[in-house]
Design a protein around this motif. Structure first.
Motif, short mmCIF file in Angstrom:
data_model
loop_
_atom_site.label_atom_id
_atom_site.label_comp_id
_atom_site.label_asym_id
_atom_site.label_seq_id
_atom_site.Cartn_x
_atom_site.Cartn_y
_atom_site.Cartn_z
N ILE A 300 0.85 -1.19 0.00
CA ILE A 300 0.00 0.00 0.00
C ILE A 300 0.89 1.25 0.00
O ILE A 300 1.84 1.33 0.78
N PRO A 301 0.63 2.22 -0.86
CA PRO A 301 1.40 3.46 -0.82
C PRO A 301 1.36 4.06 0.58
O PRO A 301 0.28 4.19 1.18
N SER A 302 2.51 4.41 1.11
CA SER A 302 2.57 4.86 2.50
C SER A 302 3.54 6.02 2.65
O SER A 302 4.40 6.25 1.79
N ALA A 303 3.39 6.72 3.75
CA ALA A 303 4.28 7.82 4.08
C ALA A 303 4.50 7.81 5.58
O ALA A 303 3.58 7.54 6.35
N SER A 304 5.70 8.10 6.01
CA SER A 304 6.00 8.13 7.44
C SER A 304 5.43 9.40 8.07
O SER A 304 5.24 10.42 7.40
N GLY A 305 5.21 9.32 9.37
CA GLY A 305 4.73 10.49 10.07
C GLY A 305 5.71 11.64 9.99
O GLY A 305 5.33 12.81 9.84
N GLU A 306 7.00 11.32 10.03
CA GLU A 306 8.03 12.35 9.96
C GLU A 306 7.99 13.08 8.63
O GLU A 306 8.10 14.30 8.56
N GLN A 307 7.82 12.30 7.54
CA GLN A 307 7.75 12.92 6.21
C GLN A 307 6.54 13.85 6.11
O GLN A 307 6.65 14.97 5.60
N ILE A 308 5.41 13.39 6.60
CA ILE A 308 4.20 14.21 6.53
C ILE A 308 4.36 15.48 7.37
O ILE A 308 3.98 16.57 6.95
N ARG A 309 4.94 15.33 8.54
CA ARG A 309 5.10 16.47 9.44
C ARG A 309 6.05 17.52 8.85
O ARG A 309 5.81 18.72 8.95
N LYS A 310 7.13 17.06 8.21
CA LYS A 310 8.13 17.99 7.69
C LYS A 310 7.77 18.56 6.32
O LYS A 310 8.07 19.72 6.02
N GLU A 311 7.12 17.74 5.47
CA GLU A 311 6.94 18.13 4.07
C GLU A 311 5.48 18.34 3.67
O GLU A 311 5.21 18.85 2.59
N GLY A 312 4.54 17.92 4.52
CA GLY A 312 3.14 18.15 4.22
C GLY A 312 2.48 17.02 3.45
O GLY A 312 3.11 16.07 3.01
N SER A 313 1.17 17.14 3.29
CA SER A 313 0.37 16.06 2.70
C SER A 313 0.67 15.85 1.22
O SER A 313 0.64 14.71 0.73
N LEU A 314 0.94 16.91 0.48
CA LEU A 314 1.20 16.74 -0.95
C LEU A 314 2.44 15.90 -1.22
O LEU A 314 2.48 15.12 -2.17
N SER A 315 3.45 16.03 -0.36
CA SER A 315 4.67 15.24 -0.55
C SER A 315 4.40 13.75 -0.43
O SER A 315 5.09 12.94 -1.06
#
Length: 411
Positions: A300-315
């Motif tokens: 499943i396409p996923s993103a870490s919490g750290e990535q979301i927190r630093k770069e936002g939802s679009l990233s």
């Protein structure tokens, strides 16, 4: 073949019913839309009937009317999940029983044994060398290490409720294009842009926040994780929910709301699967072992919490691997079909064309997984979490085998 389903209820129950039913009924009530989704998927796939075993029933009629019973559970592998009433029912009706829905409980690291009643349930389901299907490799290894054999990862049956085909994100230009199935963990990482999203509630905790404006508990969790004041967390959370929060009045409303979105960044496992099976580009923020093993299994396409927190939802969408998920679907559907075949269960689902991928080798794939996991279970833990270097190595071998299967389906 006539199928009976027992376990989690297909209807969503609000928090108010928890004080009005027995302990067993409360444990089987779906106080999360995702739990309803599990049982409804199983019912749909097999054209089955659901029975609430806390209600009155006629054992003779059940034996005469049904050929097989399927157990619908969720995160029930751990020391505190008591399913003794379910075991008692299954023994009384004496139907062939299949387990294909379950995984590690919240917060589990694999260091505690499964509850005795869950072990007894799994032993009933493995009579005559029937296979036991679980969510992912971590859950399978957890059971193997306790001497429970013929356990293989098959994912969650919700993913097989509908085949949506290939999914490609397109036209996602701003946070307002992305809806967020709410969970406090994703609120932590999106707090400053949370008000830019459509927020979709899913369980009884969300009810308190979305419908009753009770935010104290969730605000405390957020403030502790971010190191900010509770008042700041509470103010931002309440504003975001008042701006774009939606709590569905029924399961059907939840399902439709998920399917109507342009894109989803989900803090909820089953909301993510609900979106993907309806063709909605979805990225899952995995925050515990339950979500991580599902992400690993289905890719499943996923993103870490750290990535979301630093770069936002679009990233999260710019970096997500949708190609890997699309390729993996053939493998997962093939393994699912072979698992059902090995357990002599007719699959009534017509949502997927099995000619898409070559499935003749999936019996060997399941057998190999079982042997790898069984071998890994012999190894001793080297740390408290039970994840030794040898076991991690064995799981990497398992993943390499899965990748090999993906390559075969391309040919």
């Amino acid at each position: 073949m006539k199928v009976l389903v027992v376990g989690l209820t297909p209807e969503y129950y609000s928090s108010s019913v928890r004080t009005a039913v027995s302990d067993y009924q409360a444990s089987m009530r779906s106080t999360n839309m995702g739990a309803s989704f599990i049982t409804r998927s199983i019912i749909s796939i097999f054209g089955a009937d659901y029975l609430d075993i806390a209600s009155e029933f006629d054992v003779t009629k059940i034996r005469n009317n049904y050929d097989v019973c399927i157990v619908s559970l969720a995160s029930h592998f751990g020391p505190n999940r008591n399913v003794s009433q379910l075991v008692k029912f299954l023994k009384s009706v004496d139907l062939r029983t299949v387990f294909l829905s379950g995984g590690l409980d919240a917060g589990q690291d694999g260091s505690n044994n499964v509850h005795g009643s869950v072990r007894e349930l799994l032993e009933l389901c493995s009579v005559d060398n029937n296979w036991i299907g679980v969510r992912g490799a971590a859950s399978a290894l957890y059971l193997h290490r306790q001497g429970i054999e013929n356990v293989v990862p098959i994912g969650c049956p919700t993913m097989y409720s509908n085949f949506a085909g290939e999914i490609q994100p397109s036209g996602i230009e701003s946070p307002r294009d992305i809806a967020v199935p709410f969970h406090w963990s994703i609120a932590v990482n999106l707090l400053d842009e949370l008000c830019d999203h459509r927020l979709i509630g899913q369980d009884v905790m969300d009810e308190e926040l979305f419908l009753e404006n009770k935010s104290a508990r969730l605000s405390r969790n957020i403030s502790e994780h971010l190191g900010i004041s509770k008042n700041e967390a509470q103010s931002k959370l309440e504003y975001a929910v008042s701006s774009g929060g939606f709590f569905p009045e029924s399961y059907q409303a939840w399902y439709q709301e998920i399917g109507n979105q342009k894109a989803l960044l989900s803090g909820r496992l089953h909301a993510a699967i609900c979106g993907l099976t309806q063709g909605v580009p979805t990225v899952l923020s995995s925050w515990d072992i339950r979500t991580r093993e599902i992400v690993d299994y289905f890719k499943i396409p996923s993103a870490s919490g750290e990535q979301i927190r630093k770069e936002g939802s679009l990233s999260a969408f710019m970096n997500a691997d949708f190609e890997g998920f699309n390729e993996r679907q053939n493998v997962c559907w093939g393994r699912w079909s072979e698992f059902l075949n090995q357990n002599n269960i007719a699959n009534n689902s017509k949502v997927y064309d099995s000619s898409v991928g070559p499935f003749w080798n999936f019996k060997t794939e399941l057998q190999n997984d079982n042997e790898i996991l069984k071998t890994a279970s012999y190894l001793k833990s080297e740390n408290k979490s039970g994840q030794s270097r040898q076991i991690n190595r064995a799981l990497r071998v398992l993943k390499r085998g899965l990748k090999s299967t993906v390559r075969k389906t391309r040919l």
